[in-house]
Design an enzyme around this catalytic site. Structure first.
Site: not given
Length: 201
Positions: A57, A73-75, A110
């Site tokens: 991203k 950011s990623d979850q 993250a």
């Protein structure tokens, strides 16, 4: 407009929750939406998925803004080693909540801070353990109708009524579960020399 001492800061996310969290730091930033494939790779661990997507991203936005610091950011939500994504529908959300009730789920939040000027990237994975209450179907159904949390991994918005579904939250970073670990981000911004508290806006 950015202060002359700062490079532009861009949040690479379509999430209103991440935008609200970043606003708390009272620093100027812009928002850009990355367009990437978020499908997990075969055999990829949940942590690896979250870290890879957070970096992808950031890279997608940095390619369009070569003078900026970019936040990606990623979850990923996991139970029994399986990833639980965004449900998308009421039926899938109910199935997720039924599967998780009375159990402890791991959320990997993250974060990537990418300096597009140099290509330097800082990465972190902040884990949060969430124990769900053992609630009957009627309460789960009522919750879903009130909050329609179909766009969040795990089907429960901790920043809203979803807190009523939870018995315990364990994390080193209290904002990680909402989607943007601010303690980790502040560490990264300081490492990158980005002015925070006390600087002129």
């Amino acid at each position: 407009m950015s202060h002359p001492a700062r490079p532009p800061l861009i949040l690479g996310s379509s999430s209103p929750y991440r935008r609200e969290l970043l606003t708390r730091l009272r620093i100027p930033f812009d928002v850009a939406v990355p367009d990437i494939d978020e499908t997990p790779l075969a055999g990829e661990s949940p942590e690896a998925t979250a870290l890879r997507l957070s970096r992808r991203k950031a890279e997608a936005i940095a390619a369009r803004h070569p003078d900026a610091l970019v936040i990606g950011s990623d979850q990923v939500c996991t139970l029994d080693g399986a990833q639980l994504g965004k449900p998308g529908t009421h039926e899938r959300a109910l199935a997720q909540l039924q599967h998780m009730r009375g159990r402890t789920v791991t959320f990997h939040s993250a974060l990537c801070l990418l300096d597009a000027r140099t290509g330097a990237a800082q990465l972190a994975d902040v884990q949060t353990l969430v124990t769900f209450r053992d609630l009957p179907d009627a309460e789960l159904e009522a919750y879903l109708r009130l909050e329609t949390p179909y766009d969040v991994a795990g089907s429960a918005k901790v920043e809203g009524l979803g807190i009523a579904l939870l018995a315990r939250v364990e994390s080193d970073d209290p904002t990680a579960l909402i989607g943007l670990p601010l303690i980790a981000l502040i560490d990264m911004l300081r490492q990158a020399g980005f002015p925070l508290i006390g600087s002129v806006a």
